[in-house]
Structure formats: structure tokens, C-alpha cells
Design a protein around this motif. Sequence first.
Motif, PDB file in Angstrom:
ATOM      1  N   ARG A 277       0.831  -1.198   0.000  1.00 52.70           N
ATOM      2  CA  ARG A 277       0.000   0.000   0.000  1.00 52.70           C
ATOM      3  C   ARG A 277       0.872   1.256   0.000  1.00 52.70           C
ATOM      4  NH1 ARG A 277      -3.591   2.295   4.024  1.00 52.70           N
ATOM      5  NH2 ARG A 277      -2.547   1.206   5.727  1.00 52.70           N
ATOM      6  N   PHE A 278       1.895   1.275   0.853  1.00 49.35           N
ATOM      7  CA  PHE A 278       2.728   2.470   0.942  1.00 49.35           C
ATOM      8  C   PHE A 278       3.677   2.585  -0.249  1.00 49.35           C
ATOM      9  CE2 PHE A 278       1.016   2.398   5.169  1.00 49.35           C
ATOM     10  CZ  PHE A 278       0.752   3.747   5.364  1.00 49.35           C
ATOM     11  N   ALA A 279       4.102   1.440  -0.786  1.00 53.04           N
ATOM     12  CA  ALA A 279       4.941   1.472  -1.989  1.00 53.04           C
ATOM     13  C   ALA A 279       4.131   2.052  -3.146  1.00 53.04           C
ATOM     14  CB  ALA A 279       5.442   0.074  -2.329  1.00 53.04           C
ATOM     15  N   ALA A 280       2.872   1.665  -3.246  1.00 55.87           N
ATOM     16  CA  ALA A 280       2.013   2.175  -4.316  1.00 55.87           C
ATOM     17  C   ALA A 280       1.788   3.678  -4.142  1.00 55.87           C
ATOM     18  CB  ALA A 280       0.683   1.424  -4.313  1.00 55.87           C
ATOM     19  N   ALA A 281       1.578   4.111  -2.876  1.00 53.73           N
ATOM     20  CA  ALA A 281       1.362   5.538  -2.610  1.00 53.73           C
ATOM     21  C   ALA A 281       2.619   6.340  -2.963  1.00 53.73           C
ATOM     22  CB  ALA A 281       0.996   5.734  -1.144  1.00 53.73           C
ATOM     23  N   ALA A 282       3.795   5.788  -2.603  1.00 55.47           N
ATOM     24  CA  ALA A 282       5.057   6.473  -2.905  1.00 55.47           C
ATOM     25  C   ALA A 282       5.267   6.587  -4.413  1.00 55.47           C
ATOM     26  CB  ALA A 282       6.221   5.724  -2.255  1.00 55.47           C
ATOM     27  N   ALA A 283       4.903   5.521  -5.140  1.00 52.11           N
ATOM     28  CA  ALA A 283       5.058   5.527  -6.601  1.00 52.11           C
ATOM     29  C   ALA A 283       4.128   6.570  -7.226  1.00 52.11           C
ATOM     30  CB  ALA A 283       4.757   4.136  -7.162  1.00 52.11           C
ATOM     31  N   ARG A 284       2.908   6.680  -6.681  1.00 59.95           N
ATOM     32  CA  ARG A 284       1.957   7.672  -7.207  1.00 59.95           C
ATOM     33  C   ARG A 284       2.467   9.091  -6.961  1.00 59.95           C
ATOM     34  NH1 ARG A 284      -2.111   4.302  -5.269  1.00 59.95           N
ATOM     35  NH2 ARG A 284      -2.266   5.480  -3.333  1.00 59.95           N
TER      36      ARG A 284
ATOM     37  N   ALA B 244       3.401  11.892  -9.660  1.00 60.76           N
ATOM     38  CA  ALA B 244       2.762  13.212  -9.627  1.00 60.76           C
ATOM     39  C   ALA B 244       3.819  14.305  -9.645  1.00 60.76           C
ATOM     40  CB  ALA B 244       1.893  13.322  -8.377  1.00 60.76           C
ATOM     41  N   GLN B 245       4.928  14.094  -8.895  1.00 59.89           N
ATOM     42  CA  GLN B 245       6.014  15.086  -8.871  1.00 59.89           C
ATOM     43  C   GLN B 245       6.634  15.236 -10.251  1.00 59.89           C
ATOM     44  OE1 GLN B 245       8.514  13.695  -5.752  1.00 59.89           O
ATOM     45  NE2 GLN B 245       7.409  14.799  -4.155  1.00 59.89           N
ATOM     46  N   GLN B 246       6.818  14.103 -10.936  1.00 60.09           N
ATOM     47  CA  GLN B 246       7.403  14.150 -12.280  1.00 60.09           C
ATOM     48  C   GLN B 246       6.485  14.922 -13.214  1.00 60.09           C
ATOM     49  OE1 GLN B 246       8.302  10.115 -13.279  1.00 60.09           O
ATOM     50  NE2 GLN B 246      10.220  10.116 -12.142  1.00 60.09           N
ATOM     51  N   THR B 247       5.192  14.702 -13.090  1.00 53.86           N
ATOM     52  CA  THR B 247       4.226  15.410 -13.934  1.00 53.86           C
ATOM     53  C   THR B 247       4.297  16.911 -13.654  1.00 53.86           C
ATOM     54  OG1 THR B 247       2.836  13.474 -13.703  1.00 53.86           O
ATOM     55  CG2 THR B 247       1.811  15.407 -14.677  1.00 53.86           C
ATOM     56  N   ASP B 248       4.408  17.282 -12.350  1.00 53.51           N
ATOM     57  CA  ASP B 248       4.528  18.692 -11.980  1.00 53.51           C
ATOM     58  C   ASP B 248       5.764  19.313 -12.616  1.00 53.51           C
ATOM     59  OD1 ASP B 248       2.297  18.546 -10.513  1.00 53.51           O
ATOM     60  OD2 ASP B 248       3.290  18.499  -8.539  1.00 53.51           O
TER      61      ASP B 248
END
Length: 194
Positions: A172-179, A183-187
Motif C-alpha cells: 500500500r505504501f509502496a504504491a502511494a510512494a510511486a503515485r 505526480a512530482q514528475q508530472t509537476d
Amino acid sequence: MAILKIARMGHPVLLRRCDPVADPGAPEVRRLVADMFETMADAQGAGLAAPQVHAPLRIFVFRAAPERAGEDAEDMPIGDTVMINPEVELLSDDRVLGWEGCLSIPGLRAAVPRAPRIRYRGVDCDGNRTERTAAGFHARVVQHEFDHLNGILYPMRMTDFSLFGFTDEMARFAAAAARQEAAQQTDQQTETNR
Ligand code: NI
């Protein structure tokens, strides 16, 4: 054939040194090995040692699925293999961390230090001798299963207990970190595009 009950950590059968198999070809040994393969498949495990099914004998079964294997010739996919009265020789003083789970410690996983390369040998029920060198996942699963024959569970090998947790929580936390990273890369890309 039968699916056997798996002993969980806390059961004393997992803590003892297992006995050598006097006759690998004996009908009761063949039946046990067949049941161990069936139990491993049912539990979707990569390996299973006899003490995990309440038989304190020096036997383990394992497989290295293609998705777990590496590119190294010593880390190729390995089909269902049985090792009776096995020996394992570590070919390096180095230890590398890798994630492991255990059917006797359900729901948890941890990063465990293991030798990156080993040589191992043993026989099957027909007395055929196998000797292989192994690396990567292949070496890791053999070391994990061999430890079971000496009453050693993976937490006893751990050096960093911060790398120990419930598989679903860590996923769960690995998935959240990946998201968050995505998101940061998109920013950053949005900023670059401005
Ligand atoms: Ni295990």
C-alpha cells in the motif's frame, strides 16, 4: 496426494535440526515429496521444507518461477525440484539484502541478508544426484529452505528490523510512494513546459 497443513512460527517443529532421510526412495518419502509439491503449489509458495508440514526430515522442494529469475545463467528459472539430504556451500563472504516471505510466517515479509552465490547438492527419490551453482533468487530460495532443515527461520538472519513488515501494508505504501513520485514528475514536466 494431499494438501498438508503448514506449521506456523511458534510451532517447535520449525526450531529443530531435522533428521537425515535414510531411504530417499521409500514409499512414505515419495508420498511426502508429492504432497509437499502439491502443498507448495496450493499455497503459491516458491519453496517448502519438510518441517513446515510437520515432518522433521532433511527434505525441501522449491521452484524459481520465470518472473523471479534474473538474467544470470545461475539465476535461471528452475522447475519443481526436490532436494533430499542437501548440502549448501556459500561461495562468497558477502551478504546481500533481498525480500523474503515464508509460508510459516504468513502475511509478513522482510529484507534478509544472504550469500549472493552458493553451490548446493542433494538427491531426489530415485537417487539422482543434483549439484548446481546458484545466484540471485535461486541462491536465496535454496538458502532459505536449507535453513528450515536446521531450525532457522528468516527473522533469525535479519540485521535491519526496519525492513520487516506486513506485505499488504508495504504494498500500500509502496504504491502511494510511486503515485507521489509520478505526480512530482508530472509537476516538473508541467513547469518545464511553461
Ligand atoms: Ni520458509
